[in-house]
Design a protein around this motif. Structure first.
Motif, PDB file in Angstrom:
ATOM      1  N   GLU A   2     -82.035 -35.976  48.240  1.00 47.42           N
ATOM      2  CA  GLU A   2     -82.380 -35.647  46.852  1.00 47.42           C
ATOM      3  C   GLU A   2     -81.547 -36.528  45.914  1.00 47.42           C
ATOM      4  O   GLU A   2     -80.528 -37.083  46.309  1.00 47.42           O
ATOM      5  N   THR A   3     -81.968 -36.593  44.672  1.00 49.94           N
ATOM      6  CA  THR A   3     -81.213 -37.321  43.655  1.00 49.94           C
ATOM      7  C   THR A   3     -80.464 -36.313  42.795  1.00 49.94           C
ATOM      8  O   THR A   3     -81.034 -35.324  42.343  1.00 49.94           O
ATOM      9  N   PHE A   4     -79.172 -36.576  42.587  1.00 52.30           N
ATOM     10  CA  PHE A   4     -78.323 -35.706  41.792  1.00 52.30           C
ATOM     11  C   PHE A   4     -77.640 -36.526  40.704  1.00 52.30           C
ATOM     12  O   PHE A   4     -77.204 -37.649  40.948  1.00 52.30           O
ATOM     13  N   ALA A  27     -73.167 -35.168  46.870  1.00 53.65           N
ATOM     14  CA  ALA A  27     -73.269 -35.939  45.626  1.00 53.65           C
ATOM     15  C   ALA A  27     -71.957 -35.887  44.852  1.00 53.65           C
ATOM     16  O   ALA A  27     -71.514 -36.896  44.293  1.00 53.65           O
ATOM     17  N   LEU A  28     -71.320 -34.712  44.816  1.00 56.05           N
ATOM     18  CA  LEU A  28     -70.030 -34.581  44.134  1.00 56.05           C
ATOM     19  C   LEU A  28     -68.995 -35.492  44.781  1.00 56.05           C
ATOM     20  O   LEU A  28     -68.248 -36.181  44.093  1.00 56.05           O
ATOM     21  N   LYS A  91     -79.615 -31.419  40.124  1.00 59.70           N
ATOM     22  CA  LYS A  91     -80.638 -32.021  40.956  1.00 59.70           C
ATOM     23  C   LYS A  91     -81.696 -32.610  40.029  1.00 59.70           C
ATOM     24  O   LYS A  91     -82.270 -31.917  39.208  1.00 59.70           O
ATOM     25  N   THR A  92     -81.892 -33.910  40.132  1.00 65.16           N
ATOM     26  CA  THR A  92     -82.723 -34.646  39.203  1.00 65.16           C
ATOM     27  C   THR A  92     -84.035 -35.048  39.852  1.00 65.16           C
ATOM     28  O   THR A  92     -84.032 -35.585  40.951  1.00 65.16           O
ATOM     29  N   GLU A  93     -85.123 -34.780  39.178  1.00 65.66           N
ATOM     30  CA  GLU A  93     -86.428 -35.221  39.677  1.00 65.66           C
ATOM     31  C   GLU A  93     -86.639 -36.654  39.238  1.00 65.66           C
ATOM     32  O   GLU A  93     -86.513 -36.980  38.055  1.00 65.66           O
TER      33      GLU A  93
END
Length: 96
Positions: A2-4, A27-28, A91-93
């Motif tokens: 996923e993209t964060f 991601a962090l 969490k970025t779409e």
């Protein structure tokens, strides 16, 4: 994967980064690794060791969901110490 998008406020400045990762915690860790360590304002000594432990996977990462924002987490441990690392992970779409 996923993209964060990660957003941190530290020492009166903001740091944003975006990562493709398997989880918000991963991601962090990537975000912490991307913070500027050579800006002359720190981190130094214990703070630097703490951050390296996080991005190296040697310390647990505790994320708290932000109830009123879907797919958003707050990094609890970052707010416990001085200086505070006030960090949100979203969490970025990504289209396209």
């Amino acid at each position: 994967m996923e993209t964060f998008t990660c957003i941190t406020e530290i020492r009166d400045s903001f740091h944003l980064s975006q990562h493709t990762a398997a989880s918000p915690a991963a991601a962090l860790r990537d975000h912490i690794a991307a913070l500027p360590y050579d800006d002359g304002a720190g981190p130094f000594d214990e703070e630097l060791q703490w951050l390296r432990g996080i991005n190296g996977g040697n310390q647990d990462v505790k994320l708290v969901p932000v109830g009123h924002c879907k797919n958003t987490w707050f990094w609890l441990d970052g707010a416990k110490y001085q200086p505070q690392y006030l960090t949100y992970i979203v969490k970025t779409e990504v289209s396209g």
